[in-house]
Scaffold this active site. Sequence first.
Site, short mmCIF file in Angstrom:
data_model
loop_
_atom_site.label_atom_id
_atom_site.label_comp_id
_atom_site.label_asym_id
_atom_site.label_seq_id
_atom_site.Cartn_x
_atom_site.Cartn_y
_atom_site.Cartn_z
N SER A 260 0.83 -1.20 0.00
CA SER A 260 0.00 0.00 0.00
C SER A 260 0.87 1.26 0.00
O SER A 260 1.70 1.44 -0.90
CB SER A 260 -0.95 -0.05 1.20
OG SER A 260 -1.96 0.93 1.10
N HIS B 242 -7.45 -5.71 -0.10
CA HIS B 242 -6.26 -4.88 0.00
C HIS B 242 -5.22 -5.47 0.95
O HIS B 242 -4.03 -5.32 0.72
CB HIS B 242 -6.67 -3.47 0.46
CG HIS B 242 -5.56 -2.48 0.44
ND1 HIS B 242 -4.77 -2.26 -0.67
CD2 HIS B 242 -5.10 -1.63 1.40
CE1 HIS B 242 -3.88 -1.32 -0.39
NE2 HIS B 242 -4.06 -0.93 0.85
#
Length: 257
Positions: A89, A235
């Site tokens: 991320s 994610h």
Amino acid sequence: MLLNFEFQKSAEPQSKPTIVLIHGLFGSLSNLGMIARVLELEYSVLQLDVRNHGKSAHDKDMNYTVMAQDVIETLDHLNIEQFSVIGHSMGGKIAMKLTELAPKRLQNLIVLDMCPFAYQENHHDSIFKALFAVEQANVASRKEAYEIMQNFLKEEMVIQFLLKGFNKGRWLFNVQFIFDHYADIIGWQALKLWSKRTLFIRGGQSPYISKDEHIEAIDQQFDHVELETIENAGHWLHAEQPEQVIIIIKNYLNKNQ
């Protein structure tokens, strides 16, 4: 800035390049621990808390240039010249920025569910509301913090992830500084084309590498790309499907040494 770190040096006599693990937004060095424990069997592994996170110092400046420079300063402190990096991320964007700041030192680049792209969507509005609400309530226990956060967040996994950063009545990450620089964090300045091989691993249910414009951004900035997809993962793919992620990472590293 010298970052807080954990460094497990390989016992192998012919040690391979150190692998640096960089966590994402609101995280800490422990977030990629499951990957670190496997890689430590073959590599020296450096886990970092980025600025304004974990036990690293807080600073009002927060952009990808200074965050990547922090990584280099910490590597210099440890006398590590050649290295590979795995970033998730926001940590993936820090990792990608290293292609400009340390091009001769960076060997392998692995990015987990992030692309070199200026996102317009705010994925963290409810998270910020929850974090500020806990701060303003001045509670001491995780139980009390949890009860407040439930008013803003419905995903149990997200709440539990964030609570890892709550200790003795305070957030370890600096909520205000992160909020002030949120536009920098979701934003991006395009890189010069990176000619070395790069691996992107995305969650099949994640929005971060899901559109044609995301793939175009990768292709415009990275010349030799492998893109792997972890189905049934969002994610936080390394937490949801750790075995699959680790197999892909190890296979990639083994063929690119």
